[in-house]
Design a protein around this motif. Structure first.
Motif, PDB file in Angstrom:
ATOM      1  N   GLN A   1       0.852  -1.193   0.000  1.00 44.33           N
ATOM      2  CA  GLN A   1       0.000   0.000   0.000  1.00 44.33           C
ATOM      3  C   GLN A   1       0.884   1.237   0.000  1.00 44.33           C
ATOM      4  N   VAL A   2       0.551   2.204  -0.806  1.00 51.07           N
ATOM      5  CA  VAL A   2       1.297   3.459  -0.906  1.00 51.07           C
ATOM      6  C   VAL A   2       0.318   4.617  -0.762  1.00 51.07           C
ATOM      7  N   GLN A   3       0.678   5.581   0.038  1.00 49.81           N
ATOM      8  CA  GLN A   3      -0.094   6.823   0.144  1.00 49.81           C
ATOM      9  C   GLN A   3       0.754   7.965  -0.366  1.00 49.81           C
ATOM     10  N   LEU A   4       0.152   8.839  -1.147  1.00 51.63           N
ATOM     11  CA  LEU A   4       0.863   9.935  -1.793  1.00 51.63           C
ATOM     12  C   LEU A   4       0.245  11.275  -1.391  1.00 51.63           C
ATOM     13  N   VAL A   5       1.099  12.234  -1.057  1.00 51.39           N
ATOM     14  CA  VAL A   5       0.631  13.563  -0.674  1.00 51.39           C
ATOM     15  C   VAL A   5       1.449  14.603  -1.435  1.00 51.39           C
TER      16      VAL A   5
ATOM     17  N   ALA B   1       5.164  13.302  -1.429  1.00 43.73           N
ATOM     18  CA  ALA B   1       5.700  12.471  -0.356  1.00 43.73           C
ATOM     19  C   ALA B   1       4.945  11.157  -0.320  1.00 43.73           C
ATOM     20  N   ALA B   2       5.689  10.082  -0.301  1.00 38.46           N
ATOM     21  CA  ALA B   2       5.070   8.761  -0.343  1.00 38.46           C
ATOM     22  C   ALA B   2       5.336   7.996   0.935  1.00 38.46           C
ATOM     23  N   SER B   3       4.376   7.244   1.343  1.00 35.56           N
ATOM     24  CA  SER B   3       4.552   6.312   2.460  1.00 35.56           C
ATOM     25  C   SER B   3       4.423   4.901   1.913  1.00 35.56           C
ATOM     26  N   GLY B   4       5.114   3.995   2.521  1.00 29.33           N
ATOM     27  CA  GLY B   4       5.080   2.626   2.021  1.00 29.33           C
ATOM     28  C   GLY B   4       6.480   2.106   1.840  1.00 29.33           C
ATOM     29  N   ARG B   5       6.743   0.925   2.312  1.00 32.11           N
ATOM     30  CA  ARG B   5       8.092   0.387   2.327  1.00 32.11           C
ATOM     31  C   ARG B   5       8.648   0.133   0.942  1.00 32.11           C
ATOM     32  N   THR B   6       7.807  -0.088  -0.050  1.00 32.79           N
ATOM     33  CA  THR B   6       8.304  -0.458  -1.367  1.00 32.79           C
ATOM     34  C   THR B   6       8.282   0.721  -2.336  1.00 32.79           C
TER      35      THR B   6
ATOM     36  N   TYR C   1      -1.232  15.956 -10.088  1.00 33.98           N
ATOM     37  CA  TYR C   1      -1.346  14.741  -9.294  1.00 33.98           C
ATOM     38  C   TYR C   1      -0.113  13.866  -9.492  1.00 33.98           C
ATOM     39  N   CYS C   2       0.362  13.265  -8.429  1.00 33.93           N
ATOM     40  CA  CYS C   2       1.379  12.237  -8.597  1.00 33.93           C
ATOM     41  C   CYS C   2       0.714  10.875  -8.487  1.00 33.93           C
ATOM     42  N   ALA C   3       1.365   9.907  -9.103  1.00 25.71           N
ATOM     43  CA  ALA C   3       0.792   8.565  -9.175  1.00 25.71           C
ATOM     44  C   ALA C   3       1.900   7.531  -9.111  1.00 25.71           C
ATOM     45  N   ALA C   4       1.570   6.374  -8.590  1.00 27.98           N
ATOM     46  CA  ALA C   4       2.530   5.277  -8.465  1.00 27.98           C
ATOM     47  C   ALA C   4       1.969   4.014  -9.115  1.00 27.98           C
TER      48      ALA C   4
ATOM     49  N   ALA D   1      -2.812   2.699 -15.692  1.00 28.79           N
ATOM     50  CA  ALA D   1      -1.623   1.947 -15.291  1.00 28.79           C
ATOM     51  C   ALA D   1      -1.240   2.198 -13.844  1.00 28.79           C
ATOM     52  N   TYR D   2      -1.798   3.224 -13.245  1.00 30.25           N
ATOM     53  CA  TYR D   2      -1.368   3.656 -11.914  1.00 30.25           C
ATOM     54  C   TYR D   2      -2.374   3.242 -10.852  1.00 30.25           C
ATOM     55  N   ASP D   3      -1.817   2.706  -9.783  1.00 27.63           N
ATOM     56  CA  ASP D   3      -2.648   2.138  -8.728  1.00 27.63           C
ATOM     57  C   ASP D   3      -2.898   3.107  -7.582  1.00 27.63           C
ATOM     58  N   TYR D   4      -1.992   4.036  -7.397  1.00 26.88           N
ATOM     59  CA  TYR D   4      -2.083   4.943  -6.258  1.00 26.88           C
ATOM     60  C   TYR D   4      -1.982   6.382  -6.739  1.00 26.88           C
ATOM     61  N   TRP D   5      -2.804   7.229  -6.144  1.00 25.56           N
ATOM     62  CA  TRP D   5      -2.875   8.640  -6.534  1.00 25.56           C
ATOM     63  C   TRP D   5      -2.882   9.530  -5.294  1.00 25.56           C
TER      64      TRP D   5
END
Length: 125
Positions: free
Chosen positions: A1-5, A23-28, A95-98, A111-115
């Motif tokens: 899980q990734v959170q983006l701010v 700024a992203a949270s998440g170990r990966t 917006y940033c995306a992962a 293609a992006y799972d996290y926004w």
């Protein structure tokens, strides 16, 4: 899980510069290709810039080449978008995306799972 701010947006005059941060949270985080998209009022969201998880392999929309630079600092879990030579047509929510797959940055939103929630950039003429 990734959170983006996202942060760093604001009101600037044409020709000015901004640096957006995500700024992203998440170990990966360091394994995720990252991208920036933007959505202007009344328009569809569009790809702006992307970067491979390794930090190379950048891609830019033609409309921003030479003015925008994407970068990342995995140690800080942060991706940046340096914007120079701002134009009124750059006004948008950014917006940033992962992407959770190890591949070159993709230009399609699906293609992006996290926004992130977005940061507003307004350029006055």
């Amino acid at each position: 899980q990734v959170q983006l701010v996202e942060s760093g947006g604001g009101l600037v005059q044409a020709g000015g510069s901004l640096r957006l941060s995500c700024a992203a949270s998440g170990r990966t985080f360091s394994t995720y290709p990252m991208a920036w998209f933007r959505q202007a009022p009344g328009k569809a969201r569009e790809f702006v810039a992307g970067m491979r998880w390794s930090g190379d392999g950048t891609d830019y929309a033609d409309s921003v080449k030479g003015r925008f630079t994407i970068s990342r600092d995995n140690a800080k879990n942060t991706v940046y978008l340096q914007i120079n030579g701002l134009k009124p047509e750059d006004t948008a929510d950014y917006y940033c995306a992962a992407d959770h797959q190890r591949r070159p940055p993709q230009r399609v939103q699906s293609a992006y799972d996290y926004w992130g929630q977005g940061t507003q950039v307004t350029v006055s003429s």
